[in-house]
Design an enzyme around this catalytic site. Structure first.
Site, mmCIF file in Angstrom:
data_model
loop_
_atom_site.group_PDB
_atom_site.id
_atom_site.type_symbol
_atom_site.label_atom_id
_atom_site.label_comp_id
_atom_site.label_asym_id
_atom_site.label_seq_id
_atom_site.Cartn_x
_atom_site.Cartn_y
_atom_site.Cartn_z
ATOM 1 N N TYR A 142 -36.576 0.919 -24.071
ATOM 2 C CA TYR A 142 -37.171 0.454 -22.802
ATOM 3 C C TYR A 142 -38.576 -0.109 -23.045
ATOM 4 O O TYR A 142 -38.900 -1.225 -22.630
ATOM 5 C CB TYR A 142 -37.219 1.621 -21.820
ATOM 6 C CG TYR A 142 -37.719 1.237 -20.444
ATOM 7 C CD1 TYR A 142 -36.899 0.543 -19.561
ATOM 8 C CD2 TYR A 142 -39.003 1.577 -20.041
ATOM 9 C CE1 TYR A 142 -37.352 0.199 -18.298
ATOM 10 C CE2 TYR A 142 -39.464 1.233 -18.773
ATOM 11 C CZ TYR A 142 -38.639 0.548 -17.906
ATOM 12 O OH TYR A 142 -39.086 0.198 -16.662
ATOM 13 N N SER A 147 -43.789 -2.877 -16.980
ATOM 14 C CA SER A 147 -43.791 -1.414 -16.813
ATOM 15 C C SER A 147 -45.091 -0.843 -17.349
ATOM 16 O O SER A 147 -45.695 -1.404 -18.270
ATOM 17 C CB SER A 147 -42.616 -0.820 -17.585
ATOM 18 O OG SER A 147 -42.774 0.581 -17.685
#
Ligand code: ZN
Length: 659
Positions: free
Chosen positions: A556, A543
């Site tokens: 996350y 990410s």
């Protein structure tokens, strides 16, 4: 063998000659004991009026590329009888020129190429002609006493044609042998080592003559031949690493990745354990045109698959050298086997796709049954290698080879994709498949089984956080396709925004369990197989949050940073095994399940932007879709990145904090 003819079905097809030709061709095609995968051909003679009002005699003959089981009227090429009969009188013509002449004699230039047996069909004066490669008939003739056996079974009811090369040579041979023959006195022709022709005034007569002649061969074989089968329920044990090693060796010999299908049915394992296995399989195929799919003989796998395949390839080159001098300008086929016998485990076939390998498997299943039938009649005997070479290196096949269908970048490759039922995972699975790969697509969502349900794209329900389910899924990929080359480790969640101070421990644990720990588990489960893959590659979906984290996304960001670090270590540990490990860092991919229109709108509002501005909020001002990420996944798995490992590649439209 039962006739499948049914009056009311036949009526439903209509009563014109071509419609009934379609009907009985399909009846032949429905029985794999008669024809397999494009084998066999049929025709009907009819008169048509052309645009000038002239009447012409035509032969409607099966077009190449059509399968009898599914043929339609459009699958029959209309060729002028006059030209075909003139061709039969030529002393010789190359098959390439024959194809040209046949094409030029068609009344419809958009029809498919007529079968190369068109001239032979034209010579036979009856209206309908049927040709099959019946297992039973071929089994009868692939025998040292083949001709005597045919005589014993049929007496003078049939004409026996010694083996010659299919195509013009065969047509010419029949033409010469039948100049003085009273066609009405014989019921068919048995072509030694090849098949059988029948004919009739009606579609039913011709078809039923085929069934009658084949049944006579079957009755002769009935009760003979002992089929080796292992006892029911006897476990043979899975050697999935062994299977991956065989696939690796065959792919290397072929010069490109191959799918390996293992058949471990009781019959296949029984056959693999036969005492005279070597003698049986070292001769040749059931009927010569199978050689295109199966090569002449299989490799027998022993203790060391790599060595066994190497020996096979050396022997193949020697066979090519021995036989090539009779022809000019040949291109050698790759020397890899197309089938294998693995004693105790069964038989395998190989191909650049599941489809190609499955066709070979169908042929091999019929071949091993026929070999065992014929054994009981005094021994299996295929054609001499020179005859088989001639078919394998037939000029029309060579022409196809020289034209060269280009391999897709991932043809023959096997990929496992996690989180494959939506978003990036789904797009990646579809793109890898579109580039020729065979895919095991896993997802916690059971709908995945329906999303991917073709022979080369298989969905499996699997919770990536359950190690036993993950191991079972990895093993399933090996069982289905023979090995593994690509892992796309994508499964993940994007939890709601929570600051560290108020964080819910359950959410933290769940995020790390799926986004980090499960990736270690699946990589671990895949490594032993990737070690035997072709240009093996692990692709982790990271990410933008790794280089540029944001507030409220601690769990996350930490999980994605952790999985990135895992990938870096893996790249170092696995380089010696030639397994590449790379990470993609996508950002703002909004066409995924989590980004509903509502969520998008509220996020855009929070930044004071329109939805469109929010979607393109990057340096290039472009929207990033899951398809874009999928294209990058496929590129990373392919040759362009073949020398890249340990890389982290952003796909975010350019981000100041990342650059
Ligand atoms: Zn044939």
């Amino acid at each position: 063998m039962e006739s499948l003819w049914n009056d009311s079905d036949a009526r439903a097809y209509g009563d014109d000659p071509l419609s009934l030709r379609v009907y009985t061709s399909r009846l032949l095609g429905r029985d794999p004991a008669l024809v397999l995968h494009g084998g066999g051909n049929t025709s009907v003679k009819a008169t048509a009026t052309n645009i000038f009002g002239e009447s012409e005699d035509l032969l409607y003959v099966k077009g190449s590329g059509w399968d009898l089981a599914t043929i339609e009227a459009a699958g029959f090429a209309p060729v002028r009888m006059k030209t075909l009969l003139q061709l039969a009188e030529l002393p010789s013509i190359s098959d390439t020129d024959l194809v040209k002449m046949q094409r030029s004699a068609m009344t419809d230039p958009t029809a498919p190429d007529p079968s190369v047996e068109a001239v032979l069909h034209a010579i036979i004066p009856e209206k309908y002609v049927d040709h099959s490669h019946s297992d039973a008939v071929v089994a009868l003739t692939n025998n040292p006493h083949g001709e005597d056996l045919v005589q014993e079974v049929y007496g003078d009811r049939v004409l026996v044609i010694p083996y010659v090369m299919p195509g013009f040579i065969l047509a010419r041979k029949v033409y010469e042998m039948t100049r003085d023959v009273d066609w009405s006195s014989i019921e068919g022709m048995i072509l030694l080592n090849h098949g059988v022709f029948t004919w009739g005034d009606t579609a039913q007569e011709s078809y039923e003559a085929m069934i009658r002649l084949v049944t006579m061969a079957e009755q002769h074989l009935e009760g003979r031949g002992s089929f080796s089968r292992i006892a029911a329920g006897k476990s043979i044990g899975d050697d999935l690493i062994g299977l991956s090693q065989i696939r690796e060796a065959v792919s290397k010999a072929a010069g490109g990745a191959m799918i390996a299908l293992l058949n471990s049915s009781r019959e296949a394992v029984g056959f693999s354990l036969k005492d005279n296995l070597h003698e049986l399989v070292s001769q040749g195929p059931l009927t010569p045109d199978h050689i295109i799919r199966t090569k002449r003989i299989p490799v027998i796998i022993g203790e060391n698959p790599a060595e066994d395949v190497q020996h096979f390839a050396d022997d193949y080159r020697a066979y090519y050298e021995r036989n090539k001098s009779r022809f000019q300008g040949l291109v050698m086929l790759d020397p890899a086997p197309r089938w294998a016998v693995w004693p105790g485990h069964g038989v395998l076939t190989f191909g650049s796709s599941v489809k190609v390998a499955s066709i070979a498997m169908d042929i091999i299943e019929h071949t091993i049954a026929a070999m065992q039938w014929t054994e009981a009649l005094g021994g299996w005997q295929a054609l001499p290698e020179a005859d088989l070479f001639e078919v394998e290196y037939w000029e029309l096949e060579q022409a196809k080879l020289k034209k060269g269908g280009k391999r897709l970048p991932l043809e023959g490759k096997v990929a496992l994709v996690t989180g494959a039922n939506s978003g990036i995972g789904k797009a990646a699975a579809i793109e890898l498949g579109a580039q020729g790969g065979s895919i095991l697509a896993i997802d916690i969502n059971p709908a995945c089984v329906d999303t991917f349900n073709t022979p080369s794209m298989v969905g499996v329900e699997c919770d990536a956080t359950k190690p036993e389910m993950v191991c079972a899924a990895v093993e399933e990929a090996i069982r289905l396709f023979g090995g593994l080359d690509i892992l796309v480790s994508n499964a993940g969640i994007f939890p709601g925004s929570q600051r560290i101070e108020e964080m819910d421990a359950g959410m933290w644990d769940k995020t790390l369990e799926l986004n980090l720990t499960s990736h270690q588990r699946i990589i671990q489960a895949c490594i032993p197989f990737l070690r035997h893959g072709l240009d093996s590659s692990i692709i982790i979906i990271g990410s933008k949050n790794v280089p540029a984290p944001g507030p409220g996304q601690a769990a996350y960001s930490v999980s994605k940073a952790g999985v990135t670090q895992l990938a870096r270590v893996a790249a170092m540990e696995l380089a010696k095994d030639r397994i590449r490990v790379n990470v993609l860092h996508p950002n703002a991919v909004f066409d995924t399940a989590i980004w509903t229109g509502e969520v998008l709108e509220s996020r855009a509002k929070a930044y004071g932007m329109t939805v469109d501005q929010y979607k393109r909020n990057n340096l290039l001002g472009v929207e990033i879709t899951s398809k874009d990420v999928a294209a990058m996944v496929a590129a990373l798995a392919g040759p362009a990145f073949g020398k890249t490992t340990g890389a982290q590649i952003p796909i975010d439209g350019g981000n100041e904090r990342v650059i």
